[in-house]
Design a protein around this motif. Structure first.
Motif, PDB file in Angstrom:
ATOM      1  N   PHE A 156       0.810  -1.223   0.000  1.00  0.00           N
ATOM      2  CA  PHE A 156       0.000   0.000   0.000  1.00  0.00           C
ATOM      3  C   PHE A 156       0.843   1.273   0.000  1.00  0.00           C
ATOM      4  O   PHE A 156       1.779   1.395   0.783  1.00  0.00           O
ATOM      5  N   ILE A 157       0.478   2.198  -0.899  1.00  0.00           N
ATOM      6  CA  ILE A 157       1.179   3.494  -0.963  1.00  0.00           C
ATOM      7  C   ILE A 157       0.175   4.600  -1.307  1.00  0.00           C
ATOM      8  O   ILE A 157      -0.717   4.406  -2.135  1.00  0.00           O
ATOM      9  N   VAL A 158       0.319   5.735  -0.617  1.00  0.00           N
ATOM     10  CA  VAL A 158      -0.505   6.918  -0.879  1.00  0.00           C
ATOM     11  C   VAL A 158       0.451   8.108  -0.962  1.00  0.00           C
ATOM     12  O   VAL A 158       1.352   8.234  -0.129  1.00  0.00           O
ATOM     13  N   CYS A 159       0.272   8.959  -1.981  1.00  0.00           N
ATOM     14  CA  CYS A 159       1.182  10.110  -2.172  1.00  0.00           C
ATOM     15  C   CYS A 159       0.397  11.374  -2.483  1.00  0.00           C
ATOM     16  O   CYS A 159      -0.737  11.314  -2.964  1.00  0.00           O
ATOM     17  N   CYS A 160       1.020  12.517  -2.225  1.00  0.00           N
ATOM     18  CA  CYS A 160       0.459  13.790  -2.676  1.00  0.00           C
ATOM     19  C   CYS A 160       1.572  14.834  -2.691  1.00  0.00           C
ATOM     20  O   CYS A 160       2.676  14.589  -2.199  1.00  0.00           O
ATOM     21  N   VAL A 161       1.276  15.992  -3.280  1.00  0.00           N
ATOM     22  CA  VAL A 161       2.214  17.117  -3.288  1.00  0.00           C
ATOM     23  C   VAL A 161       1.616  18.204  -2.402  1.00  0.00           C
ATOM     24  O   VAL A 161       0.410  18.451  -2.446  1.00  0.00           O
ATOM     25  N   LEU A 162       2.449  18.834  -1.577  1.00  0.00           N
ATOM     26  CA  LEU A 162       1.976  19.905  -0.696  1.00  0.00           C
ATOM     27  C   LEU A 162       2.814  21.155  -0.959  1.00  0.00           C
ATOM     28  O   LEU A 162       4.030  21.142  -0.758  1.00  0.00           O
ATOM     29  N   LYS A 163       2.147  22.224  -1.406  1.00  0.00           N
ATOM     30  CA  LYS A 163       2.884  23.443  -1.785  1.00  0.00           C
ATOM     31  C   LYS A 163       2.616  24.592  -0.822  1.00  0.00           C
ATOM     32  O   LYS A 163       1.501  24.741  -0.321  1.00  0.00           O
ATOM     33  N   GLY A 164       3.647  25.417  -0.614  1.00  0.00           N
ATOM     34  CA  GLY A 164       3.482  26.606   0.206  1.00  0.00           C
ATOM     35  C   GLY A 164       3.906  26.424   1.654  1.00  0.00           C
ATOM     36  O   GLY A 164       3.437  27.123   2.550  1.00  0.00           O
ATOM     37  N   VAL A 165       4.815  25.476   1.896  1.00  0.00           N
ATOM     38  CA  VAL A 165       5.290  25.225   3.266  1.00  0.00           C
ATOM     39  C   VAL A 165       6.418  26.209   3.588  1.00  0.00           C
ATOM     40  O   VAL A 165       7.251  26.497   2.733  1.00  0.00           O
ATOM     41  N   ASN A 166       6.447  26.707   4.821  1.00  0.00           N
ATOM     42  CA  ASN A 166       7.509  27.632   5.212  1.00  0.00           C
ATOM     43  C   ASN A 166       8.422  26.987   6.248  1.00  0.00           C
ATOM     44  O   ASN A 166       8.047  26.823   7.409  1.00  0.00           O
ATOM     45  N   LEU A 167       9.613  26.585   5.815  1.00  0.00           N
ATOM     46  CA  LEU A 167      10.573  25.948   6.731  1.00  0.00           C
ATOM     47  C   LEU A 167      11.790  26.838   6.970  1.00  0.00           C
ATOM     48  O   LEU A 167      12.721  26.451   7.662  1.00  0.00           O
ATOM     49  N   LYS A 168      11.769  28.037   6.347  1.00  0.00           N
ATOM     50  CA  LYS A 168      12.956  28.893   6.385  1.00  0.00           C
ATOM     51  C   LYS A 168      13.141  29.562   7.739  1.00  0.00           C
ATOM     52  O   LYS A 168      14.251  29.732   8.230  1.00  0.00           O
ATOM     53  N   ALA A 169      12.013  29.947   8.360  1.00  0.00           N
ATOM     54  CA  ALA A 169      12.089  30.759   9.574  1.00  0.00           C
ATOM     55  C   ALA A 169      12.519  29.960  10.798  1.00  0.00           C
ATOM     56  O   ALA A 169      12.118  28.805  10.968  1.00  0.00           O
ATOM     57  N   GLY A 170      13.347  30.585  11.653  1.00  0.00           N
ATOM     58  CA  GLY A 170      13.701  30.057  12.984  1.00  0.00           C
ATOM     59  C   GLY A 170      13.930  28.560  13.033  1.00  0.00           C
ATOM     60  O   GLY A 170      14.734  28.009  12.282  1.00  0.00           O
ATOM     61  N   ASN A 171      13.169  27.896  13.928  1.00  0.00           N
ATOM     62  CA  ASN A 171      13.318  26.445  14.125  1.00  0.00           C
ATOM     63  C   ASN A 171      12.275  25.634  13.363  1.00  0.00           C
ATOM     64  O   ASN A 171      11.969  24.498  13.736  1.00  0.00           O
ATOM     65  N   ALA A 172      11.699  26.214  12.311  1.00  0.00           N
ATOM     66  CA  ALA A 172      10.598  25.543  11.597  1.00  0.00           C
ATOM     67  C   ALA A 172      10.998  24.155  11.083  1.00  0.00           C
ATOM     68  O   ALA A 172      10.248  23.185  11.224  1.00  0.00           O
ATOM     69  N   LEU A 173      12.196  24.041  10.494  1.00  0.00           N
ATOM     70  CA  LEU A 173      12.627  22.749   9.940  1.00  0.00           C
ATOM     71  C   LEU A 173      12.802  21.719  11.058  1.00  0.00           C
ATOM     72  O   LEU A 173      12.387  20.561  10.932  1.00  0.00           O
ATOM     73  N   LYS A 174      13.391  22.166  12.150  1.00  0.00           N
ATOM     74  CA  LYS A 174      13.614  21.281  13.292  1.00  0.00           C
ATOM     75  C   LYS A 174      12.268  20.751  13.821  1.00  0.00           C
ATOM     76  O   LYS A 174      12.101  19.563  14.100  1.00  0.00           O
ATOM     77  N   ARG A 175      11.290  21.655  13.928  1.00  0.00           N
ATOM     78  CA  ARG A 175       9.962  21.262  14.419  1.00  0.00           C
ATOM     79  C   ARG A 175       9.294  20.292  13.444  1.00  0.00           C
ATOM     80  O   ARG A 175       8.638  19.340  13.838  1.00  0.00           O
ATOM     81  N   PHE A 176       9.510  20.548  12.144  1.00  0.00           N
ATOM     82  CA  PHE A 176       8.934  19.684  11.109  1.00  0.00           C
ATOM     83  C   PHE A 176       9.466  18.251  11.255  1.00  0.00           C
ATOM     84  O   PHE A 176       8.713  17.278  11.221  1.00  0.00           O
ATOM     85  N   LEU A 177      10.772  18.120  11.431  1.00  0.00           N
ATOM     86  CA  LEU A 177      11.387  16.793  11.530  1.00  0.00           C
ATOM     87  C   LEU A 177      10.979  16.079  12.819  1.00  0.00           C
ATOM     88  O   LEU A 177      10.726  14.873  12.814  1.00  0.00           O
ATOM     89  N   SER A 178      10.865  16.826  13.928  1.00  0.00           N
ATOM     90  CA  SER A 178      10.484  16.154  15.170  1.00  0.00           C
ATOM     91  C   SER A 178       9.000  15.772  15.138  1.00  0.00           C
ATOM     92  O   SER A 178       8.594  14.756  15.700  1.00  0.00           O
ATOM     93  N   MET A 179       8.170  16.550  14.411  1.00  0.00           N
ATOM     94  CA  MET A 179       6.757  16.175  14.234  1.00  0.00           C
ATOM     95  C   MET A 179       6.658  14.837  13.496  1.00  0.00           C
ATOM     96  O   MET A 179       5.883  13.957  13.856  1.00  0.00           O
TER      97      MET A 179
END
Length: 395
Positions: A156-179
């Motif tokens: 089983f596989i499900v995919c999609c594209v998600l546009k307009g994410v903001n990972l540039k600011a502060g700790n956004a990328l770090k929070r994204f990875l820990s989520m």
């Protein structure tokens, strides 16, 4: 009380045992179980609840679940019990019960996320927006082709594209990875029911193929490592896990090492391959350095795979999109870092929407078989319903 509280060894090989009941779990001291060369067709998931079971021999039984049969002929007991604990396949009633438990767990989590009903009106005004871009409106929709061999490995596989994410600011990328790590622990049940992979869309060379390859042929450049064959990667990770265990003098290991047993007994490994022949994802272990998400990533390709069910893939994807939308809003509201590029170049949907709550755009991705027949389209009209109390979906 258990009828045989001290029974530690049960030897019933070479009899005509046709069924093993769930009450096997009522043997608290059982360490060794030998049921080789009998007439068993199924193994109960309750075996995974035997607290002390260390050795189990089921060789020579014609099991309905062919993957499980292969495992009992070649795997360690621990791997077999893990497989049964994760639900396995061909479990009949036990599987549907397990599915029910998972469903309740997910609903409970969603209720917890949505808070009290009294806040409904406030919620309505502050809901997160997600706009769905249909395949028919998309000039270059992404397609994932599935090879026939995958059905016996991780179907089983499900995919999609998600546009307009903001990972540039502060700790956004770090929070994204820990989520993502937290979702793997919780809703994905330590990756036993599903695995998430997130990619930078700009680095994904379409079209993609969801395929199988033998362990000594599958090559990947895992996150933070050099290119390596899957077989050698697993060997390396096993050695690292052993080393880590010795150093810390404890049983449990962390990181990728926790998931190694999920591939035990497989002749082929699942992988997502791009148009250049590079493996960009090797579930449930790792995705590739080639499509790694960075601070300046704006558009994501999201992928959820499972060997349990398609619905679990969809539920996990629903939750993943919700969590990314929440993170995006948090970043915007807290105006971290520079702040200037958080709003101005966020792709707005309909122009009359509040720019502070611009929708993320989810592009539908079709998963097709080798003849081009549609297997799954996500998100369809019924998807994202599990998180509808927190999201406003513009379709």
């Amino acid at each position: 009380a258990a009828p045989f509280p001290l029974l530690s060894r049960l030897d019933a090989a070479d009899n005509e045992v046709a069924e093993l009941g769930d009450d096997i779990a009522a043997l608290p001291a059982l360490k060794s179980l030998d049921l080789a060369n009998n007439q068993l067709r199924e193994l109960p998931s309750a075996l995974a609840d035997c607290p002390r079971l260390k050795e189990a021999n089921f060789r020579g039984n014609q099991l309905r679940d062919k993957r499980l049969e292969k495992m009992v002929n070649g795997c360690q007991t621990k791997a077999i019990l893990e497989y049964l604990r994760a639900g396995g396949r061909g479990k009949g009633k036990a599987e549907s019960t397990r599915e029910e438990v998972r469903k309740k767990k997910r609903e409970k989590q969603q209720k917890k996320d949505s808070g009290d009903g009294e806040q409904d009106e406030v919620e309505e005004a502050s809901r997160l927006l997600v706009k769905v871009l249909h395949v028919s409106e998309n000039p270059a929709p992404l397609v994932v082709k599935v090879s026939p061999g995958i059905k016996d490995v991780r179907p089983f596989i499900v995919c999609c594209v998600l546009k307009g994410v903001n990972l540039k600011a502060g700790n956004a990328l770090k929070r994204f990875l820990s989520m993502q790590t937290k979702l793997h622990e919780d809703i994905c049940e330590r990756r036993t029911v599903a695995t998430i992979a997130t990619h930078d869309l700009q680095l994904v060379k379409a079209p993609l193929t969801y395929d199988v390859q033998p362990p000594d042929e599958l090559k990947i450049m895992p996150l933070g490592r050099k290119e390596i064959k899957a077989k050698d990667l697993l060997r390396q990770l096993h050695l690292e896990a052993e080393e880590q265990r010795k150093q810390k003098k404890r049983q449990n290991v962390s990181g990728l090492h926790k998931y190694l047993q999920l591939l035990d007994g497989k002749d082929n490994y699942p992988c997502l391959v791009d148009a250049e022949g590079a493996v960009i994802s090797f579930p449930p272990i790792t995705n590739s350095e080639k499509t790694k998400i960075r601070k300046d990533t704006r558009d994501l390709f999201l992928e959820v795979t499972s060997d349990t069910s398609l619905q679990i893939c969809k539920d996990v994807m629903d939750t993943l999109i919700l969590k990314i939308a929440e993170l995006n809003r948090f970043t915007l509201e807290n105006k971290e870092g520079s702040g200037s590029d958080t709003e101005s170049d966020a792709p707005c949907g309909p122009g009359n929407l509040d720019p502070g709550n611009s929708p993320l755009v989810v592009e539908q991705v079709r998963v097709v078989d080798t003849d081009g027949n549609l297997k799954v389209l996500y998100p369809s009209k019924t998807d994202l319903a599990t998180v509808s109390s927190l999201l406003t979906v513009i379709r």
